[in-house]
Design a protein around this motif. Structure first.
Motif, PDB file in Angstrom:
ATOM      1  N   PHE A 103      -4.452 -11.996   5.243  1.00  0.00           N
ATOM      2  CA  PHE A 103      -3.976 -11.315   4.029  1.00  0.00           C
ATOM      3  C   PHE A 103      -5.167 -10.965   3.126  1.00  0.00           C
ATOM      4  O   PHE A 103      -5.334  -9.816   2.719  1.00  0.00           O
ATOM      5  CB  PHE A 103      -2.978 -12.223   3.304  1.00  0.00           C
ATOM      6  N   GLY A 104      -5.990 -11.972   2.859  1.00  0.00           N
ATOM      7  CA  GLY A 104      -7.148 -11.759   1.966  1.00  0.00           C
ATOM      8  C   GLY A 104      -8.122 -10.757   2.557  1.00  0.00           C
ATOM      9  O   GLY A 104      -8.596  -9.855   1.864  1.00  0.00           O
ATOM     10  N   SER A 159      -0.181  -8.232   3.310  1.00  0.00           N
ATOM     11  CA  SER A 159      -1.247  -7.375   2.785  1.00  0.00           C
ATOM     12  C   SER A 159      -0.760  -5.926   2.709  1.00  0.00           C
ATOM     13  O   SER A 159      -1.072  -5.216   1.752  1.00  0.00           O
ATOM     14  CB  SER A 159      -2.514  -7.476   3.637  1.00  0.00           C
ATOM     15  N   ARG A 160       0.047  -5.519   3.709  1.00  0.00           N
ATOM     16  CA  ARG A 160       0.578  -4.142   3.702  1.00  0.00           C
ATOM     17  C   ARG A 160       1.478  -3.933   2.472  1.00  0.00           C
ATOM     18  O   ARG A 160       1.393  -2.897   1.814  1.00  0.00           O
ATOM     19  CB  ARG A 160       1.382  -3.911   4.993  1.00  0.00           C
ATOM     20  N   LEU A 181       0.753  -1.315  -0.473  1.00  0.00           N
ATOM     21  CA  LEU A 181       1.717  -0.285  -0.881  1.00  0.00           C
ATOM     22  C   LEU A 181       2.031  -0.389  -2.374  1.00  0.00           C
ATOM     23  O   LEU A 181       2.149   0.617  -3.072  1.00  0.00           O
ATOM     24  CB  LEU A 181       3.015  -0.426  -0.072  1.00  0.00           C
ATOM     25  N   MET A 182       2.156  -1.645  -2.839  1.00  0.00           N
ATOM     26  CA  MET A 182       2.478  -1.842  -4.264  1.00  0.00           C
ATOM     27  C   MET A 182       1.345  -1.357  -5.169  1.00  0.00           C
ATOM     28  O   MET A 182       1.579  -0.753  -6.207  1.00  0.00           O
ATOM     29  CB  MET A 182       2.746  -3.331  -4.547  1.00  0.00           C
ATOM     30  N   THR A 183       0.106  -1.634  -4.757  1.00  0.00           N
ATOM     31  CA  THR A 183      -1.019  -1.289  -5.625  1.00  0.00           C
ATOM     32  C   THR A 183      -1.501   0.150  -5.405  1.00  0.00           C
ATOM     33  O   THR A 183      -2.149   0.719  -6.275  1.00  0.00           O
ATOM     34  CB  THR A 183      -2.204  -2.251  -5.405  1.00  0.00           C
ATOM     35  N   THR A 233      -3.718   2.822   9.952  1.00  0.00           N
ATOM     36  CA  THR A 233      -2.937   2.095  10.966  1.00  0.00           C
ATOM     37  C   THR A 233      -3.884   1.569  12.047  1.00  0.00           C
ATOM     38  O   THR A 233      -3.688   0.480  12.579  1.00  0.00           O
ATOM     39  CB  THR A 233      -1.905   3.051  11.593  1.00  0.00           C
ATOM     40  N   GLY A 234      -4.919   2.352  12.324  1.00  0.00           N
ATOM     41  CA  GLY A 234      -5.897   1.946  13.337  1.00  0.00           C
ATOM     42  C   GLY A 234      -6.538   0.606  12.988  1.00  0.00           C
ATOM     43  O   GLY A 234      -6.817  -0.200  13.876  1.00  0.00           O
ATOM     44  N   PHE A 235      -6.762   0.373  11.701  1.00  0.00           N
ATOM     45  CA  PHE A 235      -7.363  -0.902  11.288  1.00  0.00           C
ATOM     46  C   PHE A 235      -6.419  -2.070  11.595  1.00  0.00           C
ATOM     47  O   PHE A 235      -6.853  -3.124  12.069  1.00  0.00           O
ATOM     48  CB  PHE A 235      -7.682  -0.858   9.788  1.00  0.00           C
ATOM     49  N   PHE A 236      -5.127  -1.849  11.342  1.00  0.00           N
ATOM     50  CA  PHE A 236      -4.154  -2.919  11.649  1.00  0.00           C
ATOM     51  C   PHE A 236      -4.138  -3.199  13.153  1.00  0.00           C
ATOM     52  O   PHE A 236      -4.032  -4.356  13.570  1.00  0.00           O
ATOM     53  CB  PHE A 236      -2.751  -2.529  11.166  1.00  0.00           C
TER      54      PHE A 236
END
Lengths: 228, 475
Positions: free
Chosen positions: B29-30, B402-403, B407-409, B438-441
């Motif tokens: 997450f971090g 984290s996603r 999205l929120m920020t 998406t590639g990073f995920f």
């Protein structure tokens, strides 16, 4: 028909201080469908003999032939596969996989042999019915009594229709009623499926049921008695 | 069967597994969110540079960039432009006259690059007109008989064209925007004061407001106190076509803010017609052709083609004009990879420890499995899968969290206004919109699986070394 031949079998443990001759020149044959007990005092070599027959240990000398296949000639990876297809095991302390249900434990070996789903389900139900636990198919081992767990272990040992089942002190942790039930189930499976059962035991009740009793002492056969 | 057993084994000791899963979740997450913030900042910087500062391809006289001599024109600019427009993929072209000179106000003077543009064509190539600060004017849209200049916020501050003024209406507006009464009272002594520089204003605010008040309301107060005197003027001096010193007074048409102090301080935009009149240049004499292309991935291809078709001229794409941007877009991906590997390597130690405990605790069971015919490959696979499941569950949960936060920020961005000056000095906006591909995920998911596999190698090898007969005797 001989399913198991043991010729001049020796097992010597060499530790730093002492040399133990655990199995000392044993010759034995087992026919298909035998219900045999190996008895003897502690340290007489019962468990060592069973481990050698099951390919869990290697003999120092001698031969073990299962349906004519000499276990000593197999590589360690081949022995594991050979066990999977030819030998069933029942242990003193059940040794079920705690995270799997009774049905899944029975199914496990068939899964390793890549049986198809339908055949696995049929065989699992058939065996659990035979050991009187069909209704506990979805129960985990922790929800079963010791006797019930050992019955599941017997069903698992028979799952892949092995040449013979090796049971090391299978009743040691059971009360008399559970022992009686288990022995009756094993005897009936032995008759119905023509599978050879070989026990190591101290238990007089098992000895009483056995149709052949082999007595060991100091790694040697003291007597080999067949009953009708 | 192995997969099912491995999955169920993960939940055998729930507390222990959850500790590992939570640590992987927090790490991923971090890590992912930090990368998203860094990536957002860099992407904003690159977008700003390409859309507002340099665009995609420049064509110059080969010697022009060495000394910016007014006489180093592009030969036959109109033919060059016609040729550019024939190349598929080129979206827009604009011509510029570029001079170096001095910008002077009543108080200060500073060196600048004076860029003569055609505002309508410039809008097709650049988006600078969209960055006009509210209330400061426009991008040459209002007709005027005077010379007009469109200057950066940083230059406006340098030349003291913008001021900070606190009066009663400022305080009333601040209260409406949520400034506490107690803080507003601290501003009353400043009513009527006019600060000609941002630095002076900041110093006064630091003395009268607490650190907490500066952090919470400093930016708000600055926004409300900021004033711009309409029709402000400045003088631009430069050399004309005959290499004679000349200059003129320019009215401020508008002020732009691109959050890049270096660019804002150094670039003054004026109308081509004003500059030509003052320098004596003709309508065909231009120094630079700036090209916008439709697909950034074709940058090298189109700039290469232009180089072939225009021998003797300097054709530079954005990667050559600002190599730092090219480096950022290329190198930063590798940096993200290394960053995530470091996080996962730290987490791997926890997974190894857990898997070693698993093997140790299940010695008897592993012996039983070998006895009943589970071969080494399957035992190895089962332990591997348990480790992969452990890390993957934590990793996926971490990526989902984290996603969600991204999205929120991403909608309103994260405001680092307390560090605004530092960010803008480096050319970055202090208002960052986190973004990640998406590639990073997918890359992180692969890394997590690899971490699970590598973490299980040593424990699994230990399990393979077990002697089944001995393991079965274990209590």
């Amino acid at each position: 028909m001989k399913v198991l031949e043991i010729k001049n079998l020796h097992k010597i443990y060499n530790t730093t201080q002492i040399r133990v001759h655990a199995v000392n020149g044993i010759d034995l044959d087992f026919e298909e469908g035998e219900f045999a007990a190996i008895v003897g005092p502690s340290g007489s070599g019962k468990t060592t003999l069973l481990n050698l027959i099951g390919g869990l240990d290697k003999p120092t000398e001698g031969e073990i032939l299962v349906n004519g296949v000499n276990l000593s000639t197999l590589k360690s990876s081949e022995i594991i596969d050979f066990r999977l297809r030819n030998i069933g095991f029942v242990f003193q302390s059940y040794n079920l996989i705690p995270v799997l249900t009774a049905g899944e434990n029975v199914e496990f070996i068939m899964g390793l042999q890549k049986w198809d789903r339908k055949k696995r389900d049929e065989r699992t139900r058939e065996l659990l019915k035979a050991v009187g636990l069909e209704e506990r198919i979805h129960s985990r081992p922790s929800k079963l009594s010791g006797g019930q767990q050992q019955r599941v272990a017997v069903a698992r040992a028979l799952a892949s229709k092995p040449q013979f089942v090796l049971a090391d002190e299978p009743t040691a942790n059971l009360d008399s009623k559970s022992t009686e039930t288990l022995l009756e189930i094993m005897e009936s499976l032995n008759r119905e499926e023509r599978i050879t059962f070989i026990f190591s035991t101290h238990d007089a009740r098992v000895v009483k049921k056995a149709r052949r009793v082999i007595t060991l002492e100091d790694g040697k056969i003291l007597s080999d008695e067949t009953r009708n | 069967m192995i997969w099912k057993t491995a999955w169920k084994n993960v939940w055998r000791n729930k507390v222990r597994s959850l500790v590992v899963i939570i640590s992987v979740t927090i790490g991923i997450f971090g890590g992912v969110f930090a990368v998203a913030v860094m990536n957002g900042a860099i992407q904003q910087r690159v977008d700003a540079a390409l859309n507002e500062e340099i665009s995609h391809i420049h064509i110059n006289n080969p010697s022009f960039r060495d000394n910016y001599d007014i006489r180093l024109f592009l030969p036959d600019a109109d033919s060059i432009e016609a040729l550019c427009r024939q190349i598929p993929g080129i979206e827009a072209v604009t011509q510029r006259v570029i001079l170096t000179g001095m910008a002077n106000s009543a108080r200060k003077s500073t060196g600048v690059q004076i860029v003569g543009i055609d505002p309508d064509r410039e809008k097709q190539v650049f988006g600078l007109h969209r960055r006009t600060m509210e209330g400061t004017g426009d991008f040459f849209e209002t007709e005027s008989r005077y010379n007009l200049a469109f200057i950066g916020h940083a230059l406006a501050k340098d030349l003291n064209i913008v001021r900070y003024l606190i009066d009663q209406s400022t305080i009333d507006r601040l209260k409406d925007r949520g400034l506490p009464e107690e803080t507003a009272e601290k501003l009353i002594p400043f009513i009527g004061f006019r600060f000609s520089g941002e630095k002076d204003f900041n110093n006064e605010m630091k003395q009268c407001l607490s650190l907490n008040e500066q952090t919470s309301y400093g930016r708000l107060i600055k926004e409300e106190a900021w004033t711009f005197r309409e029709r402000s003027r400045m003088t631009l001096t430069f050399l004309d076509a005959n290499q004679m010193q000349t200059g003129a007074v320019f009215r401020i048409a508008g002020i732009y803010d691109v959050k890049n102090n270096a660019f804002e301080s150094g670039q003054v935009f004026v109308r081509n017609e004003d500059l030509r009149r003052l320098t004596g240049l003709t309508g065909h004499q231009v120094h630079q052709m700036v090209i916008r292309i439709a697909d950034l991935d074709r940058t090298d291809e189109i700039s290469g083609l232009l180089s072939q078709k225009l021998p003797g001229l300097e054709v530079m794409n954005w990667k050559e004009i600002q190599p730092d941007l090219a480096m950022m877009t290329g190198l930063v991906q590798q940096f993200y990879l290394v960053f995530m590997i470091i996080i996962l390597a730290a987490l791997a130690f926890g997974i190894v420890n857990t898997m070693l405990m698993v093997v140790l605790e299940r010695t008897r069971e592993l012996g039983m499995l070998a006895a009943i015919g589970m071969n080494k490959k399957r035992v190895f696979s089962m332990i591997m899968l348990e480790s992969v499941f452990l890390s993957l569950v934590g990793g996926v949960v971490g990526m989902i969290f984290s996603r969600i936060l991204i999205l929120m920020t991403a909608r309103n961005g994260i405001n680092f206004s307390n560090y605004e000056e530092g960010f803008e000095a480096m050319g970055y906006s202090s208002h960052i919109y986190p973004v990640i591909s998406t590639g990073f995920f997918i890359m992180v998911t692969i890394l997590i699986i690899l971490t699970g596999i590598l973490s299980a190698v040593y424990p699994a090898l230990k399990a393979l070394k077990l002697d089944p007969a001995e393991a079965l005797r274990t209590e």
